[in-house]
Design a protein around this motif. Structure first.
Motif, PDB file in Angstrom:
ATOM      1  N   UNK A 110       7.310 -10.458   6.221  1.00 49.41           N
ATOM      2  CA  UNK A 110       8.170  -9.315   5.914  1.00 49.41           C
ATOM      3  C   UNK A 110       8.894  -9.502   4.586  1.00 49.41           C
ATOM      4  N   UNK A 111       9.287 -10.730   4.284  1.00 50.78           N
ATOM      5  CA  UNK A 111       9.943 -10.988   2.995  1.00 50.78           C
ATOM      6  C   UNK A 111       8.992 -10.753   1.837  1.00 50.78           C
ATOM      7  N   UNK A 112       7.750 -11.172   1.994  1.00 49.52           N
ATOM      8  CA  UNK A 112       6.769 -10.935   0.933  1.00 49.52           C
ATOM      9  C   UNK A 112       6.521  -9.440   0.760  1.00 49.52           C
ATOM     10  N   UNK A 113       6.406  -8.719   1.883  1.00 50.26           N
ATOM     11  CA  UNK A 113       6.205  -7.271   1.807  1.00 50.26           C
ATOM     12  C   UNK A 113       7.389  -6.598   1.114  1.00 50.26           C
ATOM     13  N   UNK A 114       8.611  -6.963   1.497  1.00 49.56           N
ATOM     14  CA  UNK A 114       9.782  -6.366   0.872  1.00 49.56           C
ATOM     15  C   UNK A 114       9.891  -6.693  -0.604  1.00 49.56           C
ATOM     16  N   UNK A 115       9.550  -7.918  -0.981  1.00 49.97           N
ATOM     17  CA  UNK A 115       9.593  -8.316  -2.392  1.00 49.97           C
ATOM     18  C   UNK A 115       8.617  -7.501  -3.229  1.00 49.97           C
ATOM     19  N   UNK A 116       7.366  -7.448  -2.781  1.00 49.22           N
ATOM     20  CA  UNK A 116       6.362  -6.724  -3.562  1.00 49.22           C
ATOM     21  C   UNK A 116       6.627  -5.221  -3.563  1.00 49.22           C
ATOM     22  N   UNK A 117       7.122  -4.684  -2.445  1.00 46.70           N
ATOM     23  CA  UNK A 117       7.411  -3.253  -2.394  1.00 46.70           C
ATOM     24  C   UNK A 117       8.565  -2.893  -3.314  1.00 46.70           C
ATOM     25  N   UNK A 118       9.618  -3.712  -3.339  1.00 49.07           N
ATOM     26  CA  UNK A 118      10.734  -3.429  -4.227  1.00 49.07           C
ATOM     27  C   UNK A 118      10.341  -3.474  -5.692  1.00 49.07           C
TER      28      UNK A 118
END
Length: 219
Positions: A129-137
């Motif tokens: 989830x952290x990787x998803x949030x980082x790349x999405x932001x």
């Protein structure tokens, strides 16, 4: 005279009792339990990973912007003493930790008995989830091509730098917070295991009281 023949025992020889807990269904039950544990862990990891979308949106909304300016030849920080770049990493870590607390509470509420699969799913899901949030932001944020962005806005015009996560250690903030909260909730409100003394008492045979002694007879 001849001695009578001893009749042979023709009764079938029964196999020894294997004892409780060793029947043919024992292995199947253990396999089903393992598959069920793996399924719960995979489901928890998937649902927590999806929550990374909220992390990306909140990071994009709450992260401080880093102002840049161009003189037509190069791009500079508008405020060289600003701490917005460090604030972006801190905002990401705090948001991730807060979401880790929420997901840990939700997982504990759903799977109160816990289990290795649930814990591993929560930890793996937090990292994903952290990787998803980082790349999405980063994807939804300002243009990552700084030169093209500076050329588009023109010289002496302030524009925002792209979102950047400099401290990659912030990617584990979600999992660390989730593990701590889940452990605390399990210790405080989880099901209790029977104590050894209770188990020993339950295994002690209950013998009937001895009969009273016979009455004494007068001589």
């Amino acid at each position: 005279m001849t001695a009578p023949l001893t009749p042979h025992d023709h009764s079938p020889h029964l196999p020894p009792d294997p004892g409780p807990g060793s029947g043919p269904g024992k292995g199947g039950d253990r396999r089903k339990a393992v598959l069920s544990e793996v399924g719960r862990g995979a489901l928890v990891a998937l649902l927590v990973t999806v929550c990374g979308i909220a992390l990306g949106l909140l990071w994009l909304w709450l992260s401080p912007r880093v102002p840049l300016v161009s003189d037509g030849k190069a791009v500079y920080l508008k405020d060289t003493e600003g701490e917005e770049a460090i604030g972006g990493d801190g905002a990401f870590a705090l948001i991730a930790a807060g979401l880790g607390v929420l997901t840990a509470a939700a997982v504990f509420w759903r799977y109160r008995r816990g289990g290795v699969g649930v814990v591993l799913g929560l930890a793996a899901g937090g990292i994903l989830a952290s990787v998803v949030g980082w790349r999405l932001g980063v994807w939804l944020g300002p243009d990552t091509d700084i030169v093209a962005h500076a050329t588009a806005v023109g010289p002496k015009v302030v524009f925002d730098a792209p979102l950047e996560l400099r401290a990659k250690s912030a990617l584990v903030a979600w999992s660390v917070a989730a593990m701590i909260v889940h452990l605390a909730l399990t210790s405080a409100f989880g099901p209790r295991e029977p104590h050894d003394t209770d188990f020993a008492d339950s295994q002690t045979p209950q013998w009937p009281p001895p009969p009273p002694p016979p009455p004494a007879q007068d001589e």
